[in-house]
Design a protein around this motif. Structure first.
Motif, mmCIF file in Angstrom:
data_model
loop_
_atom_site.group_PDB
_atom_site.id
_atom_site.type_symbol
_atom_site.label_atom_id
_atom_site.label_comp_id
_atom_site.label_asym_id
_atom_site.label_seq_id
_atom_site.Cartn_x
_atom_site.Cartn_y
_atom_site.Cartn_z
ATOM 1 N N THR A 283 48.704 28.585 39.686
ATOM 2 C CA THR A 283 49.714 28.750 38.648
ATOM 3 C C THR A 283 50.331 27.396 38.318
ATOM 4 O OG1 THR A 283 51.782 29.874 38.025
ATOM 5 C CG2 THR A 283 51.541 29.265 40.333
ATOM 6 N N PRO A 284 50.618 27.133 37.036
ATOM 7 C CA PRO A 284 51.233 25.861 36.665
ATOM 8 C C PRO A 284 52.744 25.864 36.848
ATOM 9 C CG PRO A 284 50.797 27.153 34.706
ATOM 10 C CD PRO A 284 50.230 27.928 35.864
ATOM 11 N N GLY A 285 53.323 27.021 37.180
ATOM 12 C CA GLY A 285 54.771 27.093 37.320
ATOM 13 C C GLY A 285 55.213 28.469 37.765
ATOM 14 N N GLU A 286 56.520 28.706 37.673
ATOM 15 C CA GLU A 286 57.101 29.932 38.211
ATOM 16 C C GLU A 286 57.072 31.104 37.243
ATOM 17 O OE1 GLU A 286 61.575 29.455 38.549
ATOM 18 O OE2 GLU A 286 61.001 27.509 37.678
ATOM 19 N N THR A 287 56.576 30.932 36.024
ATOM 20 C CA THR A 287 56.618 32.011 35.035
ATOM 21 C C THR A 287 55.443 32.970 35.143
ATOM 22 O OG1 THR A 287 55.513 30.590 33.413
ATOM 23 C CG2 THR A 287 57.926 30.630 33.388
ATOM 24 N N ASN A 288 54.468 32.671 35.991
ATOM 25 C CA ASN A 288 53.308 33.552 36.144
ATOM 26 C C ASN A 288 53.258 34.128 37.546
ATOM 27 O OD1 ASN A 288 52.254 33.058 33.547
ATOM 28 N ND2 ASN A 288 51.278 31.177 34.251
ATOM 29 N N ASP A 289 53.074 35.431 37.646
ATOM 30 C CA ASP A 289 52.801 36.032 38.943
ATOM 31 C C ASP A 289 51.373 35.683 39.341
ATOM 32 O OD1 ASP A 289 54.723 39.135 38.754
ATOM 33 O OD2 ASP A 289 55.290 37.082 39.208
ATOM 34 N N ASN A 290 51.212 35.143 40.524
ATOM 35 C CA ASN A 290 49.893 34.658 40.934
ATOM 36 C C ASN A 290 49.470 35.159 42.307
ATOM 37 O OD1 ASN A 290 51.937 33.000 42.134
ATOM 38 N ND2 ASN A 290 50.389 31.464 42.613
ATOM 39 N N ILE A 291 50.225 36.118 42.862
ATOM 40 C CA ILE A 291 49.929 36.649 44.186
ATOM 41 C C ILE A 291 49.790 38.170 44.095
ATOM 42 C CG2 ILE A 291 50.723 36.883 46.557
ATOM 43 C CD1 ILE A 291 50.125 33.992 45.809
ATOM 44 N N VAL A 292 48.725 38.729 44.663
ATOM 45 C CA VAL A 292 48.525 40.174 44.702
ATOM 46 C C VAL A 292 48.073 40.566 46.104
ATOM 47 C CG1 VAL A 292 47.442 42.177 43.617
ATOM 48 C CG2 VAL A 292 47.733 40.068 42.299
ATOM 49 N N ALA A 293 48.636 41.667 46.628
ATOM 50 C CA ALA A 293 48.202 42.213 47.909
ATOM 51 C C ALA A 293 48.061 43.719 47.769
ATOM 52 C CB ALA A 293 49.195 41.867 49.012
ATOM 53 N N PHE A 294 47.020 44.295 48.376
ATOM 54 C CA PHE A 294 46.799 45.741 48.293
ATOM 55 C C PHE A 294 45.836 46.172 49.397
ATOM 56 C CE2 PHE A 294 43.999 43.523 45.309
ATOM 57 C CZ PHE A 294 42.734 43.958 45.703
ATOM 58 N N TRP A 295 45.734 47.503 49.588
ATOM 59 C CA TRP A 295 44.773 48.075 50.519
ATOM 60 C C TRP A 295 43.530 48.502 49.755
ATOM 61 C CZ3 TRP A 295 43.412 48.456 55.416
ATOM 62 C CH2 TRP A 295 42.544 49.461 55.813
ATOM 63 N N SER A 296 42.370 48.096 50.239
ATOM 64 C CA SER A 296 41.109 48.443 49.609
ATOM 65 C C SER A 296 40.269 49.242 50.598
ATOM 66 C CB SER A 296 40.353 47.181 49.189
ATOM 67 O OG SER A 296 39.132 47.506 48.569
ATOM 68 N N PRO A 297 40.075 50.557 50.361
ATOM 69 C CA PRO A 297 39.269 51.364 51.290
ATOM 70 C C PRO A 297 37.801 50.971 51.224
ATOM 71 C CG PRO A 297 39.878 52.652 49.359
ATOM 72 C CD PRO A 297 40.614 51.356 49.238
ATOM 73 N N ASP A 298 37.108 51.090 52.347
ATOM 74 C CA ASP A 298 35.690 50.750 52.385
ATOM 75 C C ASP A 298 34.848 51.717 51.568
ATOM 76 O OD1 ASP A 298 36.060 48.522 53.893
ATOM 77 O OD2 ASP A 298 35.193 49.324 55.746
ATOM 78 N N THR A 299 35.231 53.000 51.565
ATOM 79 C CA THR A 299 34.464 54.001 50.832
ATOM 80 C C THR A 299 35.381 54.819 49.938
ATOM 81 O OG1 THR A 299 34.679 55.620 52.639
ATOM 82 C CG2 THR A 299 32.737 54.188 52.653
ATOM 83 N N LEU A 300 34.823 55.281 48.821
ATOM 84 C CA LEU A 300 35.541 56.134 47.880
ATOM 85 C C LEU A 300 34.764 57.431 47.699
ATOM 86 C CD1 LEU A 300 36.436 53.529 45.082
ATOM 87 C CD2 LEU A 300 38.013 54.524 46.751
ATOM 88 N N PRO A 301 35.470 58.520 47.389
ATOM 89 C CA PRO A 301 34.748 59.762 47.096
ATOM 90 C C PRO A 301 33.973 59.640 45.796
ATOM 91 C CG PRO A 301 37.069 60.008 46.590
ATOM 92 C CD PRO A 301 36.925 58.679 47.261
ATOM 93 N N ALA A 302 33.124 60.610 45.540
ATOM 94 C CA ALA A 302 32.360 60.599 44.298
ATOM 95 C C ALA A 302 33.304 60.695 43.109
ATOM 96 C CB ALA A 302 31.383 61.768 44.281
ATOM 97 N N PRO A 303 32.933 60.096 41.966
ATOM 98 C CA PRO A 303 33.772 60.218 40.765
ATOM 99 C C PRO A 303 34.096 61.677 40.483
ATOM 100 C CG PRO A 303 32.036 58.611 40.395
ATOM 101 C CD PRO A 303 31.741 59.251 41.729
ATOM 102 N N GLY A 304 35.345 61.941 40.109
ATOM 103 C CA GLY A 304 35.800 63.307 39.856
ATOM 104 C C GLY A 304 36.509 63.927 41.036
ATOM 105 N N GLU A 305 36.319 63.347 42.219
ATOM 106 C CA GLU A 305 37.045 63.802 43.394
ATOM 107 C C GLU A 305 38.262 62.910 43.605
ATOM 108 O OE1 GLU A 305 34.642 64.228 46.861
ATOM 109 O OE2 GLU A 305 32.945 65.096 45.759
ATOM 110 N N ALA A 306 39.338 63.504 44.097
ATOM 111 C CA ALA A 306 40.595 62.769 44.196
ATOM 112 C C ALA A 306 40.599 61.773 45.348
ATOM 113 C CB ALA A 306 41.750 63.741 44.365
ATOM 114 N N VAL A 307 41.136 60.606 45.078
ATOM 115 C CA VAL A 307 41.549 59.688 46.128
ATOM 116 C C VAL A 307 43.028 59.967 46.348
ATOM 117 C CG1 VAL A 307 41.775 57.293 46.855
ATOM 118 C CG2 VAL A 307 39.889 57.964 45.352
#
Length: 551
Positions: A407-431
Motif C-alpha cells: 500500500t502507498p499509504g493509510e487510505t487503502n486496506d491492505n490486510i485480510v485474514a480468514f479461515w479457509s476450509p480444506d474441503t467444501l460440500p458440493a455446489p447447492g449444499e450449505a456451508v
C-alpha cells in the motif's frame, strides 16, 4: 464513537471495495504463497406416488408464498430457503436504484449530506437502540432494502428525503423516493456513563460491517464472506442485498440483524446477535450456498490496514512513528499453541497459510495502545479495536490465511485474514458455520507472555550483511522475573538463511525480556520463515513469534 455526517476512509467501506478492485489487478502479479506447519416402492404404489408429488408441490408452493411475503412472515429458515433458491439459479446483479446524479456526487458534496438525528428509527419509542441510515451517492452506488421485524412480521423501512439534511447540495433531477439507503448504523449504550447513544455497528458497502466497543474508535472491518481473495483470477465481492432488523424489547441488552448475501459464486443467509459493551460480541450464524465452488472460500474474514510500524525498516517520509489499524495476526490453534505474526507492508503481494485442525480462535489485533507510538490526534490509532473470531463447533481441517498487499499509504486496506476450509460440500449444499466475533481493546490474549515489540534492521559498521532482529516479550510473570540464566530463547530459521547468533536478556528499564538474533541469507532470495519463543525448561513462557523475512 458516533460522528454525525463525517465521511472519511473509515466511513466509506465501498471505497475500500473499489480499492479492492484495484487490488485485483495487483493480484494478477506473481505472489509468494507460504504453507505453514503446516419402504414401499413408488412403482408399487402409484397412488402413493401421486400423494408424494402433490405434497412436494404443496411444499414448494407454500415455500414460494413465504418467500414472496416478506411483509407477512420472517425467520432465519425463511431467509435460508431464499438463499438456497437464489443459489440454484444463475446470478443476476440487482439493478441500481441510485440515480446517476447521486453516483456522480463529489466527495465534498457527499460529505455535506447528513442524516437528521430526529428522524432515527425507534427514536420516539423508548427503546434502547436507534437506527440511522446512510444516503446513497458518491462511491455508494447501490442501495439495499432494510426491513424491521416485529415478532415474525417484516415490514420495509422506506427511504425519505426528510431523513436527511442536504445542506444546499444540488442533485440534478432531485432525489426520488426510490433512491433507497446505502446502509445503516445502530446506536445505543456501550456502558459509558452519561452516553446513551454511542454508535455500535454500521453496515455499508458489499458485505462489510464494523463495530465498536467502549472507548474505541472505528478501525478494521469484518465481512460476510471472502471469495477468491489473492487468487490470480481476481477477488469477488458478494453483497448484503437486504437486511432485517428485529425490533428490540424495552431494556434489551442485545439486538439481532439478518442479512441476505448474493454474488456471482454464492448466496447466503446470516444472523448476527449483537451484545454491545466494554467488549462488543456478535454471535454470527450463516448458511452459504455455492453456485460453483470458488478457488478460495474465506470464512469470517477481517480486513485492516498496516502501512508502517516499529518493524518497518524502509523510510515512508511520514512524520508519525507508526500508522496501522492492526499490528498483528493472533492465532490460538487447535493444539492450544498461541501464535503472533507481526503485520508488514510488503513489496509484493504475499499469502501465508497457517494449517490447523479445529482452530480455537484467530484475529487481527491492535496490540500497541501507547499514543506516543502514533502521535496522531486525529485518527487515534491507539484506540482502534481488535477483532477476534471464536469458532463455535468443529470447523475441521483448513488454514488461517493472512494476505498482505503493498500500500502507498493509510487510505487503502491492505490486510485480510480468514479461515479457509480444506474441503467444501458440493455446489447447492450449505456451508454452515457459527462463531463469536469479539470487538475489544485489551481483553483477549495468550495467558502466558506475549510479543510487545518487533524490530528489524542492519548494522552499517559491523557485518552489514547480517539481518538483525529483536523481539520483546512482556507479561505479568515475565515482568516480575529478575535476570535469570534459566530463561532462554528458542529461535528457528527456515530455508534461505542461517542463524549466526542469539541471546536473551532482561530489560531492566521496562521489565520486558528481549531476544536478539541475526541471520545471514544464503543469496537464493528465498523468503525466510522465522520463529521464536521464551522457555524455562520444561515450561514454555510465551506465545510463539513467527515472521516472514523477504530478502
Amino acid at each position: 464513537m458516533s460522528d454525525e455526517g463525517r465521511v472519511t476512509r473509515d466511513e466509506l467501506p465501498e471505497a475500500r471495495s473499489e480499492g479492492a478492485a484495484r487490488r485485483a489487478s495487483v493480484l494478477q502479479t506473481p505472489r509468494i504463497g507460504i504453507e505453514i506447519l503446516g419402504t414401499a416402492s413408488a412403482r408399487q404404489t402409484p397412488y402413493g406416488a401421486k400423494l408424494v408429488t402433490v405434497a412436494l408441490a404443496a411444499f414448494f408452493l407454500v415455500s414460494f408464498a413465504r418467500l414472496h411475503a416478506a411483509d407477512e412472515i420472517f425467520d432465519f429458515e425463511t431467509l435460508r430457503f431464499r438463499a438456497k433458491m437464489l443459489a440454484a439459479k444463475p446470478y443476476v446483479a440487482r439493478p441500481s436504484t441510485v440515480p446517476a446524479a447521486l453516483r456522480k456526487l463529489s466527495y465534498d458534496d457527499y460529505r455535506l449530506i447528513k442524516f437528521v438525528p430526529a428522524q432515527a428509527h425507534w427514536r420516539n419509542d423508548g427503546l434502547p437502540y436507534q437506527l440511522q441510515f446512510f444516503h446513497p451517492g458518491f462511491v455508494h452506488k447501490r442501495a439495499v432494502q432494510i426491513n424491521e421485524v416485529d415478532g415474525r412480521t417484516a415490514v420495509p423501512i422506506k427511504f425519505s428525503r426528510a431523513m436527511f439534511d442536504y445542506s444546499g447540495v444540488k442533485v440534478d433531477g432531485g432525489v426520488p423516493d426510490s433512491a433507497g439507503f446505502a446502509g445503516f448504523r445502530v446506536l445505543g449504550s456501550l456502558g459509558i456513563e452519561d452516553r446513551p447513544w454511542d454508535e455500535i455497528v454500521s453496515f455499508v458497502g458489499a458485505s462489510y460491517f464494523r463495530a465498536l466497543c467502549a472507548k474505541a474508535v472505528y478501525g478494521l472491518s469484518a465481512r460476510g464472506i471472502a471469495i477468491n481473495t489473492a487468487d490470480a483470477g481476481g477477488e469477488e465481492f458478494p453483497n448484503f442485498e437486504e437486511f432485517w432488523i428485529e425490533r428490540p424489547a424495552a431494556g434489551a441488552k442485545q439486538f439481532t440483524i439478518y442479512a441476505l448475501l448474493d454474488g456471482p459464486s454464492v448466496a447466503g443467509a446470516y444472523r448476527l446477535r449483537v451484545s454491545p459493551g466494554a467488549e462488543t460480541v456478535m454471535l454470527v450464524k450463516a448458511a452459504v450456498y455455492a453456485r460453483q465452488n470458488p478457488h478460495v472460500f474465506g470464512i469470517a474474514p477481517l480486513t485492516s490496514m498496516f502501512w508502517h510500524g516499529e518493524n518497518s525498516s524502509e523510510a515512508t517520509n511520514d512524520l508519525r512513528p507508526e500508522v496501522h489499524d492492526s499490528d498483528g495476526l493472533m492465532i490460538n490453534n487447535g493444539a492450544g499453541e498461541w501464535l503472533w505474526r507481526p503485520l508488514t507492508d510488503p513489496k509484493t503481494v504475499r499469502v501465508a497459510a497457517f494449517g490447523d485442525d479445529n482452530p480455537r480462535g484467530f484475529g487481527l489485533v491492535q496490540r500497541d495502545r501507547n499514543f506516543e507510538n502514533y502521535q496522531d490526534l486525529e485518527t487515534h490509532y491507539h484506540l482502534r479495536p481488535s477483532a477476534w473470531i471464536e469458532p463455535i463447533g468443529a470447523w475441521g481441517r483448513g488454514s488461517v490465511r493472512l494476505v498482505e498487499i503493498p500500500t502507498p499509504g493509510e487510505t487503502n486496506d491492505n490486510i485480510v485474514a480468514f479461515w479457509s476450509p480444506d474441503t467444501l460440500p458440493a455446489p447447492g449444499e450449505a456451508v454452515e458455520f457459527e462463531y463469536r466475533l469479539h470487538w475489544y481493546l485489551d481483553q483477549i490474549g495468550p495467558p502466558a507472555g506475549r510479543t510487545v515489540g518487533t524490530r528489524h534492521g542492519r548494522s552499517q559498521t559491523q557485518e552489514p550483511d547480517l539481518e538483525r532482529f529483536t523481539v520483546d516479550f512482556g507479561g505479568t510473570y515475565l515482568e516480575k522475573q529478575k535476570p535469570d540464566p534459566l530463561i532462554e530463547c528458542d529461535v528457528s530459521v527456515g530455508a534461505g538463511a542461517k542463524l549466526t547468533y542469539q541471546n536473551v536478556q532482561k530489560n531492566t528499564f521496562n521489565g520486558t525480556w528481549r531476544v536478539s538474533f541475526g541471520i545471514r541469507p544464503d543469496g537464493s532470495g528465498h523468503p525466510v520463515e522465522l520463529r521464536c519463543f521464551l522457555k524455562k525448561p520444561p515450561h514454555v513462557l510465551t506465545e510463539t513469534w513467527t515472521y516472514l523475512w523477504q530478502p
